[in-house]
Design a protein around this motif. Structure first.
Motif, short mmCIF file in Angstrom:
data_model
loop_
_atom_site.label_atom_id
_atom_site.label_comp_id
_atom_site.label_asym_id
_atom_site.label_seq_id
_atom_site.Cartn_x
_atom_site.Cartn_y
_atom_site.Cartn_z
N LEU A 1 0.85 -1.19 0.00
CA LEU A 1 0.00 0.00 0.00
C LEU A 1 0.88 1.24 0.00
O LEU A 1 1.83 1.34 0.78
CB LEU A 1 -0.90 0.01 1.24
CG LEU A 1 -1.82 -1.20 1.40
CD1 LEU A 1 -2.53 -1.14 2.74
CD2 LEU A 1 -2.82 -1.24 0.27
N THR B 1 3.53 0.29 2.90
CA THR B 1 3.26 -0.53 4.08
C THR B 1 2.63 -1.83 3.58
O THR B 1 1.96 -1.82 2.54
CB THR B 1 2.34 0.21 5.07
OG1 THR B 1 2.27 -0.51 6.29
CG2 THR B 1 0.93 0.39 4.53
N PRO B 2 2.85 -2.95 4.27
CA PRO B 2 2.33 -4.22 3.75
C PRO B 2 0.81 -4.21 3.63
O PRO B 2 0.11 -3.75 4.52
CB PRO B 2 2.77 -5.24 4.80
CG PRO B 2 3.88 -4.59 5.53
CD PRO B 2 3.62 -3.12 5.50
N GLY B 3 0.32 -4.69 2.51
CA GLY B 3 -1.11 -4.79 2.29
C GLY B 3 -1.58 -6.23 2.38
O GLY B 3 -1.20 -6.95 3.30
N ILE B 4 -2.34 -6.66 1.40
CA ILE B 4 -2.92 -8.00 1.42
C ILE B 4 -2.00 -8.96 0.66
O ILE B 4 -1.51 -8.64 -0.40
CB ILE B 4 -4.31 -7.97 0.75
CG1 ILE B 4 -5.25 -7.02 1.51
CG2 ILE B 4 -4.92 -9.36 0.67
CD1 ILE B 4 -5.60 -7.47 2.90
#
Lengths: 131, 149
Positions: free
Chosen positions: B33, B46-49
């Protein structure tokens, strides 16, 4: 609840519509246009801010701030971080993007918060200046 | 130090070893993201899915003794017939299936990734000079159940 300071967070996007001077326009029967200037300052500038993919804790700061200003009722100064990335003047000079220190913002409408994934949200803020 | 090849591969469908698998593949992806803000010069995130998906190919092969057909097992998880007395557009739901993609490394358990998957596509082509096989694609529903790679 006393008014909280605006969150010191740099937005991921910012869109500003410069305000206009208060003017009334009249058209005579022959079609001539007459404009009357009713003020010495431009006003009603609007600013849309997007804080993309921030933590829910930071998103909550915007909710708390909105409530501390009694929603769209009270005026407040925004944090300098709101203008990050803008090299022109913000408070004085010909390139200023809003009307000096006289200008205060108020919320035009409540913030919208979109949840992106657990713990992460995107917040949109709409502000309007009032002198 | 050891290398592994197709002869070390194995596929288990709901815990049963699948017969005549010619290949499998798995791929895991993370959506990052965007958190880039004004005045930044470089993209931040930032880490998403996460998502995991894969594919496998099985020969359409029937065991003479057990009559088991692994390709058929997978095909039947996706393709469903119309419900009796139902409307033409109504059939049973696609079934979740547990796949274990395994590398036999000589140890008892081997190396593997196990997950509950939905078959997203199955294709079969009958042609002169070719052995009938099924090409299957699948997508994990949720995180893998077991990963030991």
């Amino acid at each position: 609840m006393s008014q909280l300071p605006y969150p010191t967070l740099t937005p991921s996007s910012r869109s500003i519509a410069i305000g206009d001077y208060p003017i009334k326009k009249y058209n005579a029967m022959d079609g001539a246009e007459i404009r009357i200037l009713y003020g010495s300052e431009d006003t009603n500038a609007t600013m849309q801010l997007t804080y993309q993919n921030i933590t829910d804790d930071l998103a909550s700061e915007f909710i708390r701030h909105f409530r501390s200003t009694k929603g769209t009722f009270e005026r407040f100064p925004v944090a300098q971080e709101v203008y990050d990335g803008w090299d022109g003047d913000t408070t004085v000079g010909p390139n200023q993007i809003f009307r000096g220190e006289k200008a205060r913002w108020r919320h035009e409408k409540p913030p919208t918060i979109a949840s992106v994934r657990p713990g992460i949200s995107t917040v949109q803020i709409s502000l309007i200046t009032v002198l | 130090m050891a290398f592994y090849s197709g002869s070390n591969g194995e596929l288990l469908i709901n815990g049963q070893k699948a017969a005549r698998v010619s290949n499998w593949s798995v791929s895991s992806n993370l959506g990052v993201l965007d958190t880039t803000s004004l005045a930044d010069t470089d993209k931040t995130g930032t880490p998403g899915i996460r998502s995991t998906s894969g594919s496998c190919s099985l020969f359409y092969y029937s065991d003479d003794i057990t009559l088991a057909n692994s390709a058929s097992t997978l095909i039947n998880k996706l393709i469903k017939t119309k419900l009796p007395g139902g409307a033409p557009g109504q059939a049973a739901e696609t079934e979740l299936v547990q796949l274990k993609l395994k590398v036999n490394d000589g140890s008892t358990s081997g190396k593997y990734i196990t997950g509950n998957v939905y078959l997203t596509s199955v294709s079969m082509t009958m042609a002169v000079g070719d052995v009938l096989s099924a090409e299957c694609s699948f997508e994990f529903s949720g995180a893998p159940v077991e990963v030991f790679l």
